[in-house]
Write an enzyme that holds these catalytic residues in place. Structure first.
Site, PDB file in Angstrom:
ATOM      1  N   LYS A  98       0.862  -1.183   0.000  1.00 60.32           N
ATOM      2  CA  LYS A  98       0.000   0.000   0.000  1.00 60.32           C
ATOM      3  C   LYS A  98       0.900   1.236   0.000  1.00 60.32           C
ATOM      4  CE  LYS A  98      -3.835  -2.242   2.372  1.00 60.32           C
ATOM      5  NZ  LYS A  98      -4.666  -2.269   3.584  1.00 60.32           N
ATOM      6  N   HIS A 120       1.555   7.004   2.574  1.00 63.59           N
ATOM      7  CA  HIS A 120       0.832   8.269   2.400  1.00 63.59           C
ATOM      8  C   HIS A 120       1.054   9.211   3.586  1.00 63.59           C
ATOM      9  CE1 HIS A 120      -2.214   6.866   5.216  1.00 63.59           C
ATOM     10  NE2 HIS A 120      -2.417   5.781   4.496  1.00 63.59           N
ATOM     11  N   HIS A 138       0.993   8.171   7.226  1.00 63.61           N
ATOM     12  CA  HIS A 138       2.135   7.457   7.826  1.00 63.61           C
ATOM     13  C   HIS A 138       3.230   8.420   8.272  1.00 63.61           C
ATOM     14  CE1 HIS A 138       0.627   4.220   4.936  1.00 63.61           C
ATOM     15  NE2 HIS A 138       0.401   3.740   6.142  1.00 63.61           N
TER      16      HIS A 138
END
Length: 567
Positions: free
Chosen positions: A126, A129, A132
């Protein structure tokens, strides 16, 4: 040099029933220099001394012994105010900073103690982004702060590399994936597949069954499932490393969720043996009703494990491996209940080190359009934000200083620094609504402002072309103007602010301090010409400039920012 401690030791024989440390805790810095440099509020003493606060202040003022470091003592409205002798204070402080260099404010408080910090922890396959970013930069700053105070730190990136999402991803790859495209486009293509399988499963529920079946295969060690899983991890880590490299963040361990797969059975057996597990509709749970919490599911009906199981197992492994004094977990506050539950389970298992497990919660990041959802592809990728910040910085440099050397490198340092500082500038518990405009705003109380101030000190020292004299030979009494005194006071506070940031687990204490120091220095720069003809005054002011440079450099490094010498 600890002014509060020195004053507290002088006061201790005069105040019955309190030692120097307790008195030190009562001392504060007045908001206005006219009210002194250090102040003792006497209100808390009135109960034990059975006198009015002003009477206590008067009595202590008259009894306070003469001290070459203290110019005068006043008793005003229940406060005992101490005014320091400016020259000895300035000489001692400048000597301490120049002697310590870039280690000013560091301590050995934590010597012999180990702190484990679990931070960042993105999910494999994933995109990394902006959600995080918070865990990553808060965790990294705490790592730096504890290390600076003498602790041995172990930074762990507990990767999200296990779970049913891998069954979904394998299913998506089998239906619509291309090895060549994944190798070319990395996580972007993995995200596309992940979003697609969710969309398709809404129309065709059989895909959910297929995904569950693939995850079961993965748990059972199926060769093909494991090969694809490892490949997804490798692809993801390559992209994560690019982000970590840009941010200047590193880890001592990448042991993710899957690392504990073969260690959970022993922990489940231990929970059973200690009578903590009970069956509930086929699942195995630990009841926490007595502690006003819902039960923690440790084993699902189908025999699968959950986050509670993995986190308890990981904590026991980390205690056995690192023998930590504290284990810190940096995640958003939405997970607070989860941490309370499994911290309590560790305590119920009889481990007295449960008290050393600490959750450091932070506010969530949302978009102006609503919350982020990976499965819908609705995220702001961190790499995209960092690249835009770097590009904007380069544009500013090109317009203001086109002939500067290493433009691209400085643009990276300042652009990335702007993003990190923006995240660490406010109290960590506050929610953030992401705005491109705010993230890329370099005016005001920002990282670039502090970095520019540091570069200004470097420029002044370069222009002076001379090394700062031995503090013993400096005419520090020339630093007697309000702007110089304010800079000295700010410099003095740095070690105390580092300790506060550690105690509160709050990196924004350092960010706020750096803004305050930069502002006081820029006032000094404006009010006090530095490269003057008067050699004594010039040397004293250059010493102050060097102290600010060293302190800004140390502070910026603590929160993960680089320190370009020219902007």
């Amino acid at each position: 040099m600890n002014v509060k401690q020195q004053i507290a030791e002088r006061l201790a024989p005069l105040i019955q029933g309190m030692d120097g440390e307790e008195i030190c805790g009562l001392l504060e810095y007045p908001p206005n220099p006219e009210m002194g440099d250090v102040s003792l509020p006497c209100f808390k003493l009135s109960k034990t001394m059975r006198k009015a606060p002003q009477a206590i202040a008067e009595e202590l003022k008259n009894a306070f012994p003469s001290d070459p470091a203290v110019q005068k003592v006043d008793a005003v409205s229940g406060y005992l105010n101490f005014y320091l002798e400016p020259a000895p204070f300035a000489r001692a402080l400048i000597g301490e900073i120049l002697g310590a260099g870039e280690r000013y404010g560091s301590q050995t408080t934590g010597q012999g103690k180990t702190i484990v910090i679990d931070y960042s922890s993105p999910n494999i396959a994933k995109p990394f982004h902006i959600g995080h970013l918070r865990s990553t930069v808060i965790g990294n700053a705490l790592y730096n702060i504890f290390s600076y105070l003498g602790y041995r730190c172990v930074g762990i990136n507990h990767l999200g590399d296990w779970g049913t999402q891998f069954g979904k991803l394998i299913t998506a790859y089998k239906h619509w994936g291309s090895e060549e495209k994944i190798e070319q486009e990395g996580i972007g293509e993995l995200l596309r597949l992940y979003v697609k399988v969710h969309e398709e499963a809404e129309q065709d529920p059989a895909l959910e069954d297929e995904a569950r079946a693939w995850f079961v295969k993965l748990e059972q060690g199926d060769e093909e499932a494991l090969r694809l899983w490892r490949w997804f991890i490798d692809i993801s880590l390559k992209e994560f490393e690019k982000i970590y490299s840009l941010l200047g963040v590193r880890f001592d361990s990448y042991a993710g969720e899957s690392f504990y797969n073969d260690k959970m059975a022993a922990v489940v057996d231990e929970l059973n043996a200690k009578g903590l597990l009970e069956e509930d509709e086929g699942a195995k749970i630990v009841r926490l009703d007595a502690f006003h919490m819902p039960p923690a599911i440790m084993i699902k009906k189908d025999g699968g494990t959950l986050y509670h199981t993995r986190d308890v197992t990981a904590a026991i492994y980390r205690k056995n491996t690192y023998d930590f004094d504290k284990a810190i977990y940096v995640t958003d506050y939405a997970q607070s209940l989860h941490f309370q539950q499994w911290f309590k389970i560790i305590e119920l298992m009889g481990y007295d080190w449960a008290k050393d497990l600490i959750h450091v919660p932070f506010g969530r990041v949302s978009l102006e359009s609503g919350k982020m959802q990976t499965r819908k592809g609705n995220v702001i990728k961190l790499e995209e934000l960092l690249r835009q910040a770097i590009d904007k910085t380069l544009e500013i440099i090109e317009s203001k200083n086109p002939g500067m050397e290493n433009k691209e490198e400085v643009a990276r340092q300042v652009g990335v620094g702007a993003v990190i500082f923006s995240d660490l500038s406010g109290n960590r518990i506050k929610d953030i609504v992401f705005s491109w405009e705010e993230a890329l705003n370099f005016d005001g109380e920002t990282g670039p402002y502090v970095q520019y101030t540091h570069a200004r000190t470097c420029s002044l020292l370069r222009k002076a072309g001379e090394d700062v004299s031995d503090p013993a030979n400096l005419s520090v009494e020339r630093l007697d103007d309000p702007a110089s005194r304010m800079v000295l006071k700010e410099l003095y506070l740095f070690p105390e602010r580092i300790e506060q940031a550690m105690e509160k687990l709050e990196p924004s204490v350092i960010s706020r301090y750096l803004i305050d120091l930069s502002q006081s220095f820029n006032r000094f720069y404006h009010d006090c010409p530095i490269l003057v003809e008067d050699r004594e005054l010039r040397a004293a002011r250059l010493a102050l400039v060097k102290c600010v440079r060293l302190t800004l450099r140390a502070g910026l490094k603590l929160i993960g920012l680089e320190t370009p010498e020219q902007i």
